[in-house]
Design a protein around this motif. Sequence first.
Motif, mmCIF file in Angstrom:
data_model
loop_
_atom_site.group_PDB
_atom_site.id
_atom_site.type_symbol
_atom_site.label_atom_id
_atom_site.label_comp_id
_atom_site.label_asym_id
_atom_site.label_seq_id
_atom_site.Cartn_x
_atom_site.Cartn_y
_atom_site.Cartn_z
ATOM 1 N N ALA A 27 0.858 -1.130 0.110
ATOM 2 C CA ALA A 27 0.098 -0.111 0.038
ATOM 3 C C ALA A 27 0.752 1.428 -0.080
ATOM 4 C CB ALA A 27 -0.935 -0.039 1.387
ATOM 5 N N TYR A 28 1.979 1.356 0.748
ATOM 6 C CA TYR A 28 2.834 2.340 0.490
ATOM 7 C C TYR A 28 3.600 2.672 -0.553
ATOM 8 C CZ TYR A 28 2.472 2.690 6.074
ATOM 9 O OH TYR A 28 2.084 2.706 7.141
ATOM 10 N N ALA A 29 3.890 1.509 -1.127
ATOM 11 C CA ALA A 29 4.444 1.701 -2.506
ATOM 12 C C ALA A 29 3.365 1.952 -3.477
ATOM 13 C CB ALA A 29 4.937 0.153 -2.887
ATOM 14 N N ASP A 30 2.298 1.704 -3.576
ATOM 15 C CA ASP A 30 1.235 1.949 -4.430
ATOM 16 C C ASP A 30 0.784 3.762 -4.020
ATOM 17 O OD1 ASP A 30 1.288 -0.291 -5.556
ATOM 18 O OD2 ASP A 30 -0.677 -1.007 -4.469
ATOM 19 N N ALA A 31 1.184 3.978 -2.921
ATOM 20 C CA ALA A 31 0.917 5.706 -2.531
ATOM 21 C C ALA A 31 2.057 6.287 -2.834
ATOM 22 C CB ALA A 31 0.440 5.594 -1.074
ATOM 23 N N GLY A 32 2.529 6.295 -4.178
ATOM 24 C CA GLY A 32 3.810 7.126 -4.460
ATOM 25 C C GLY A 32 4.863 6.786 -4.031
ATOM 26 N N GLY A 71 10.420 5.792 -7.117
ATOM 27 C CA GLY A 71 9.209 6.669 -7.410
ATOM 28 C C GLY A 71 9.169 7.824 -8.532
ATOM 29 N N LYS A 72 10.633 8.034 -8.706
ATOM 30 C CA LYS A 72 10.615 9.025 -9.953
ATOM 31 C C LYS A 72 10.545 8.524 -11.273
ATOM 32 C CE LYS A 72 13.903 11.706 -6.952
ATOM 33 N NZ LYS A 72 15.222 12.075 -7.110
ATOM 34 N N GLN A 73 10.491 7.134 -11.346
ATOM 35 C CA GLN A 73 10.433 6.457 -12.592
ATOM 36 C C GLN A 73 9.106 5.696 -13.040
ATOM 37 O OE1 GLN A 73 13.153 6.301 -14.875
ATOM 38 N NE2 GLN A 73 14.078 7.737 -13.490
ATOM 39 N N ILE A 74 8.545 5.414 -11.599
ATOM 40 C CA ILE A 74 7.295 4.755 -11.625
ATOM 41 C C ILE A 74 6.053 5.770 -11.299
ATOM 42 C CG2 ILE A 74 5.793 2.916 -11.002
ATOM 43 C CD1 ILE A 74 8.106 1.168 -10.973
ATOM 44 N N SER A 75 5.184 6.210 -12.079
ATOM 45 C CA SER A 75 4.183 7.231 -11.469
ATOM 46 C C SER A 75 2.897 6.739 -10.991
ATOM 47 C CB SER A 75 3.973 8.281 -12.597
ATOM 48 O OG SER A 75 3.256 7.493 -13.784
ATOM 49 N N PHE A 76 2.631 5.413 -11.519
ATOM 50 C CA PHE A 76 1.696 4.643 -10.901
ATOM 51 C C PHE A 76 1.821 3.189 -10.847
ATOM 52 C CE2 PHE A 76 -1.433 1.533 -12.336
ATOM 53 C CZ PHE A 76 -2.503 1.710 -11.695
ATOM 54 N N ALA A 77 1.332 2.514 -9.719
ATOM 55 C CA ALA A 77 1.743 1.057 -9.698
ATOM 56 C C ALA A 77 0.538 0.442 -8.622
ATOM 57 C CB ALA A 77 2.925 0.990 -8.809
ATOM 58 N N ALA A 78 0.153 -0.820 -9.150
ATOM 59 C CA ALA A 78 -0.584 -1.556 -8.289
ATOM 60 C C ALA A 78 -0.188 -2.916 -8.117
ATOM 61 C CB ALA A 78 -2.052 -1.782 -8.984
ATOM 62 N N HIS A 79 0.365 -3.032 -6.953
ATOM 63 C CA HIS A 79 1.193 -3.959 -6.402
ATOM 64 C C HIS A 79 0.177 -5.232 -6.048
ATOM 65 C CE1 HIS A 79 4.560 -1.364 -6.065
ATOM 66 N NE2 HIS A 79 5.203 -2.343 -5.795
ATOM 67 N N PRO A 102 0.727 -3.999 -12.770
ATOM 68 C CA PRO A 102 0.573 -3.165 -13.655
ATOM 69 C C PRO A 102 1.055 -1.814 -13.031
ATOM 70 C CG PRO A 102 -1.736 -3.692 -12.840
ATOM 71 C CD PRO A 102 -0.649 -4.445 -12.022
ATOM 72 N N CYS A 103 1.882 -1.010 -14.360
ATOM 73 C CA CYS A 103 2.226 0.273 -13.421
ATOM 74 C C CYS A 103 2.337 1.158 -14.815
ATOM 75 C CB CYS A 103 3.640 0.216 -12.916
ATOM 76 S SG CYS A 103 4.908 -0.589 -13.921
ATOM 77 N N THR A 104 2.546 2.366 -14.400
ATOM 78 C CA THR A 104 3.131 3.345 -15.532
ATOM 79 C C THR A 104 4.427 3.872 -15.267
ATOM 80 O OG1 THR A 104 0.812 4.246 -15.756
ATOM 81 C CG2 THR A 104 2.482 5.493 -16.653
ATOM 82 N N ALA A 105 5.375 3.471 -15.994
ATOM 83 C CA ALA A 105 6.812 3.959 -15.952
ATOM 84 C C ALA A 105 7.297 4.419 -16.934
ATOM 85 C CB ALA A 105 7.503 2.330 -15.873
#
Length: 154
Positions: A27-32, A71-79, A102-105
């Motif tokens: 959850a912390y990873a997915d929160a930016g 976090g600077k490279q991946i703007s969205f992540a759903a672990h 899935p992520c946006t990198a």
Amino acid sequence: MSATLAERIQRLEDIEAIRRLKHRYMAYADAGYDADNIVTLMTPDAVWDGGEAFGRQEGAEAFGNMVREVGKQISFAAHLALNEIIDVDGDTARGQWWLLMPCTALNDEGKDEARWILATYDDRLVKRDGQWLFAHTVFDVKTFCAHKDGWAEA
């Protein structure tokens, strides 16, 4: 000799605490990529080994710095943690999970790209002062590919 009811209940409570610890981490990873909170889930001398894909970090502080860079490279992540196996032995434990993310990198051209990570986590945990913490993690990336390309070619 079989375990007492109290020992069996404690084991189940420990497994649930470890499951919740992993979910908080994700959850912390997915929160930016909230590095400040993620490192509170680790022992100060924890090792996080992401292999060639993400490198090896020794100590919670070093891992926090790596998380900030990710976090600077991946703007969205759903672990999405799957297929967990948790084994508890007193105040130590091992947890294994598959990760589908899935992520946006950023791609090689510095543009956002839909991507997939498929990896495994192999965590060694310790219980200190009644709190479960990550002590050693191996993060084994199986693929980190563009969504449009799929993973067969990657």
